[in-house]
Design an enzyme around this catalytic site. Structure first.
Site, mmCIF file in Angstrom:
data_model
loop_
_atom_site.group_PDB
_atom_site.id
_atom_site.type_symbol
_atom_site.label_atom_id
_atom_site.label_comp_id
_atom_site.label_asym_id
_atom_site.label_seq_id
_atom_site.Cartn_x
_atom_site.Cartn_y
_atom_site.Cartn_z
ATOM 1 N N GLY A 41 0.798 -1.226 0.000
ATOM 2 C CA GLY A 41 0.000 0.000 0.000
ATOM 3 C C GLY A 41 0.829 1.273 0.000
ATOM 4 O O GLY A 41 1.423 1.650 1.009
ATOM 5 N N LEU A 42 0.873 1.915 -1.174
ATOM 6 C CA LEU A 42 1.542 3.216 -1.282
ATOM 7 C C LEU A 42 0.513 4.277 -1.681
ATOM 8 O O LEU A 42 0.354 5.292 -1.001
ATOM 9 C CB LEU A 42 2.664 3.148 -2.325
ATOM 10 C CG LEU A 42 3.322 4.487 -2.705
ATOM 11 C CD1 LEU A 42 4.140 5.041 -1.540
ATOM 12 C CD2 LEU A 42 4.234 4.330 -3.940
ATOM 13 N N GLU A 55 -2.597 6.636 -2.345
ATOM 14 C CA GLU A 55 -3.678 7.115 -1.484
ATOM 15 C C GLU A 55 -4.689 7.872 -2.341
ATOM 16 O O GLU A 55 -4.397 8.242 -3.478
ATOM 17 C CB GLU A 55 -3.106 8.038 -0.398
ATOM 18 C CG GLU A 55 -2.149 7.302 0.513
ATOM 19 C CD GLU A 55 -1.714 8.127 1.717
ATOM 20 O OE1 GLU A 55 -2.083 9.329 1.785
ATOM 21 O OE2 GLU A 55 -1.027 7.566 2.567
ATOM 22 N N ASN A 58 -5.446 10.868 -2.346
ATOM 23 C CA ASN A 58 -4.908 12.152 -2.802
ATOM 24 C C ASN A 58 -3.413 12.117 -3.109
ATOM 25 O O ASN A 58 -2.761 13.151 -3.214
ATOM 26 C CB ASN A 58 -5.181 13.238 -1.752
ATOM 27 C CG ASN A 58 -6.665 13.441 -1.563
ATOM 28 O OD1 ASN A 58 -7.420 13.532 -2.530
ATOM 29 N ND2 ASN A 58 -7.101 13.464 -0.307
ATOM 30 N N ILE A 106 -5.409 -0.635 -4.076
ATOM 31 C CA ILE A 106 -4.415 -1.589 -3.578
ATOM 32 C C ILE A 106 -4.738 -2.994 -4.097
ATOM 33 O O ILE A 106 -5.799 -3.551 -3.787
ATOM 34 C CB ILE A 106 -4.349 -1.568 -2.031
ATOM 35 C CG1 ILE A 106 -4.093 -0.140 -1.537
ATOM 36 C CG2 ILE A 106 -3.262 -2.538 -1.544
ATOM 37 C CD1 ILE A 106 -2.898 0.571 -2.165
ATOM 38 N N THR A 107 -3.795 -3.530 -4.867
ATOM 39 C CA THR A 107 -3.967 -4.873 -5.443
ATOM 40 C C THR A 107 -3.878 -5.908 -4.321
ATOM 41 O O THR A 107 -2.995 -5.810 -3.462
ATOM 42 C CB THR A 107 -2.885 -5.106 -6.517
ATOM 43 O OG1 THR A 107 -2.912 -3.993 -7.409
ATOM 44 C CG2 THR A 107 -3.145 -6.365 -7.314
ATOM 45 N N GLY A 152 -12.155 -6.935 -36.756
ATOM 46 C CA GLY A 152 -13.349 -6.224 -37.213
ATOM 47 C C GLY A 152 -14.453 -6.256 -36.162
ATOM 48 O O GLY A 152 -14.173 -6.193 -34.960
ATOM 49 N N GLU A 184 1.812 1.638 -11.322
ATOM 50 C CA GLU A 184 3.258 1.632 -11.047
ATOM 51 C C GLU A 184 3.995 2.752 -11.774
ATOM 52 O O GLU A 184 5.089 2.553 -12.306
ATOM 53 C CB GLU A 184 3.867 0.265 -11.394
ATOM 54 C CG GLU A 184 3.232 -0.807 -10.556
ATOM 55 C CD GLU A 184 4.196 -1.888 -10.119
ATOM 56 O OE1 GLU A 184 3.723 -2.979 -9.877
ATOM 57 O OE2 GLU A 184 5.409 -1.630 -9.990
ATOM 58 N N SER A 224 2.526 6.758 -17.586
ATOM 59 C CA SER A 224 3.418 7.038 -18.719
ATOM 60 C C SER A 224 4.064 8.412 -18.542
ATOM 61 O O SER A 224 5.234 8.613 -18.882
ATOM 62 C CB SER A 224 2.626 7.023 -20.029
ATOM 63 O OG SER A 224 2.329 5.704 -20.407
#
Lengths: 379, 264
Positions: free
Chosen positions: A123-124, A126, A128, A156-157, A338, A362, A365
């Site tokens: 957990g990093l 948040e 905000n 959080i995964t 298609g 993570e 881009s």
């Protein structure tokens, strides 16, 4: 770097066989229902995938980063959600404990993580604070032999299925991101709650959740790494994680190539397979070239990491290019299919939805370009 | 109990094989190679037998340097050690059988288990020839009473039963299954429905690197590898010609009778 070793070939064949026999037939089902694929987690854990990077002393396979990225590519070829589960469990949570944990912490947590008896989460992010780590608001205050955590985490995964959590919190507020420390939390600690996030575009069978900390008491021995060093440690975890996300993108792009090729040979228009038309051939050529380029960037970054040489910028380049290439590959694969490609009858629309996350998670881009540009201008 | 198993390196059956323009050989450059699936079943069965009865599993392969990968795969599945006969020559089934007979002389196994055939040339001869050279009993096309979905298979029970110095083999024969009892030592070849080979785990792949793999040469075994079977030419199967659509059953019968002459 260009040729796989004997072990790497055996590893990729073993994982590929498992994925094709067990995972592939059900990938669409899990995407549709958003159920967590416990059966595959169990099966891949028996194969040793969930502890592949931990050392053998803790029940792992002791894989280097190149071999790990081969495993992730093989899983992501048919099920990117499952690859994301493995990546975050192994690299983020397990990786943080493996790299910065004390001997006692490693012995306590890694064996159960290696067999996936317990799943790990990290957990990093948040509500905000995403790209801007200096905006982190979760706090940890020392009280006797305990730390008291308050705040919240988002996206959080393994947030609800996980049992072991590495959580980053502010320990010295005025130092902002240089006052962050990591802690190991366990599910069930008083005041620690999780709430599942539903309605994602892609990566739908990967578990994503919000975490809430309401005066959670964490024993002092659960402090992970040195005080106020959490952010610096996190950067190292993220650099490695970016290689993994790149490998995941390579897996998706390869899927787009293989599915696009098969469909173009099968589908007939104007009396011949559409693969005979140059318009389709060029799309296949572009996907093939970009997939290869992405894989080479990923392997270079992984190889530098394994040689303990600086690899941070290379990891950013690999992550940036591979993730964006996988989105382009998804778009082209749908175009080749298609109208059918726009439906769930074929897997390529899922590949595109899954790929989109890789341009965001993570480090977006934009963050990758910031890192790369900073390096270009500085050198 | 000691079991010798084979693990042949074959071209990946999922990829299309290319033939040299003059038809003299197959183009193996850029080909992916895998272990013969029938041999994987042989290794699996040997591992289940030694788990039930104790003993050692030795994996043998004859082939170029790279064939070591297929032996390692057997070791990663759980076999104890490997023997690699190094050769770049194309071997016929008879040469393989004579090589194996020499290895059997040295190793003295109680059982030799081979895939009934390899998915490259589908010769289906090496096991039978080996039993002939050794003068041993042979049980070919070993299968199982239970299907691959049955509880016996889920419990990973061996399909070969060893009792009182005999090995009982359930064989696939035309029209059903036949069970025979062979005096040991014996040669068994495996069919597809004998078992479902295990997945090799990642830690075991790493451990397999430390297992013993001996390299031997045909000269050291005193075996002449010159082929008795000559490969004359490779060719693609004839392309299917376009079908015809007929307007009635009568026309169909007329054509089959008079043009194709396939019915009287």
């Amino acid at each position: 770097m260009f040729e796989l070793t004997e072990d790497q070939r055996l590893v990729s064949e073993s994982v590929r066989r498992f994925v094709e026999e067990r995972v592939k037939p059900q990938a669409a089902h899990y995407d549709e229902t958003c159920e967590f694929p416990w059966e595959h987690v169990k099966g891949l854990a028996e194969l040793g995938v969930f502890g592949m990077h931990f050392s053998e002393a803790y029940g792992g396979a002791g894989f280097d980063k190149v071999t790990g990225s081969i495993v992730i590519e093989e899983v992501a070829r048919h099920d990117a959600s499952l690859a994301l589960t493995i990546a975050s469990h192994n690299g983020l949570c397990g990786g943080h404990i493996d790299m910065f944990g004390s001997e006692a912490q490693k012995q306590k947590y890694l064996p159960d993580l290696a067999t996936a008896k317990k799943l790990g989460a990290w957990g990093l992010t948040e509500p905000n604070s995403g790209s801007d780590a200096s905006g982190l608001q979760t706090t940890a205050v020392k009280k006797g032999d305990r730390w008291i955590l308050n705040g919240a985490k988002n996206f959080i995964t393994q947030g609800t299925v996980g049992e072991v959590f590495v959580v980053l919190a502010l320990t010295t507020r005025e130092k902002k991101q240089h006052g962050i420390t990591a802690f190991i939390l366990e599910k069930g600690m008083k005041g620690f709650s999780q709430r599942s996030i539903h309605g994602k575009l892609g990566m739908r069978s990967s578990d994503t959740a919000e975490l809430h900390f309401d005066n959670v008491e964490v024993p002092a021995e659960n402090q992970l790494g040195e005080l106020d060093q959490g952010f610096l440690n996190t950067l190292q975890i993220l650099d490695r994680g970016r290689i993994t996300i790149g490998a995941l993108a390579v897996g998706i792009a390869r899927g787009c190539l293989e599915e696009g090729r098969a469909y173009s040979l099968d589908r007939k228009q104007f009396g011949k397979p559409i693969a005979d038309f140059q318009a389709i051939q060029w799309m296949l050529a572009d996907i093939a070239t970009e997939t290869d380029a992405a894989r080479l960037l990923v392997r270079r970054a992984a190889s530098l990491c394994d040689q303990k040489k600086p690899f941070s910028v290379e990891a950013s380049k690999a992550k940036l290019f591979a993730s964006e290439a996988s989105v382009r590959a998804g778009m082209k694969a749908i175009q080749i299919h298609g109208g059918y490609g726009y439906t769930r009858e074929f897997p390529v629309e899922r590949y595109l939805r899954d790929a989109k996350l890789l341009e965001i998670g993570e480090g977006t881009s934009e963050v990758q370009r910031m890192i790369i540009a900073r390096h270009v201008l500085k050198s | 109990m000691k079991i010798l198993v084979t693990m042949k390196r074959v071209t990946d059956y999922e990829r299309k094989v290319k033939i040299a323009p003059d038809g003299s050989h197959l183009i193996t450059e850029g080909m992916n190679f895998v272990a013969n699936p029938f041999d994987e079943i042989a290794v699996e069965e040997a591992l289940r037998l030694t788990k039930a009865h104790g003993g050692e599993v030795v994996v043998f392969s004859a082939g170029p340097k790279d064939a070591a990968q297929q032996i390692r795969q057997g070791l990663a599945m759980g076999a104890d050690r490997g023997i690699h006969l190094l050769t770049d020559k194309e071997l016929d089934s008879d040469a393989v059988a004579r090589l194996l007979a020499k290895v059997v002389d040295q190793e003295k196994p109680d059982l030799v288990i081979l895939g009934k055939q390899a998915t490259d040339d589908d010769a289906n001869q090496a096991g039978q020839l080996l039993a002939g050279y050794l003068g041993w009993a042979q049980g070919t096309f070993a299968s199982k009473h239970e299907g691959l979905e049955g509880p016996e298979e889920k419990a990973q029970k061996p399909g070969l039963a060893i009792e009182g110095g005999k090995v009982h083999v359930v064989r696939e024969v035309d029209g059903g299954l036949e069970t025979i009892a062979l005096d040991m030592p014996a040669v068994v070849t495996t069919d597809l429905r004998l078992n479902h080979p295990r997945f090799t785990t990642l830690p075991n792949i790493m451990k397999a690197k430390k297992k013993k793999l001996d390299e031997v040469t045909a000269e050291s075994l005193g075996v002449d590898l010159s082929p008795k079977v000559k490969m004359l030419r490779f060719s693609e199967p004839p392309a299917r010609t376009a079908g015809q659509i007929v307007d009635s059953v009568d026309t169909l019968i007329h054509k089959l009778k008079n043009e194709r002459k396939v019915i009287a």
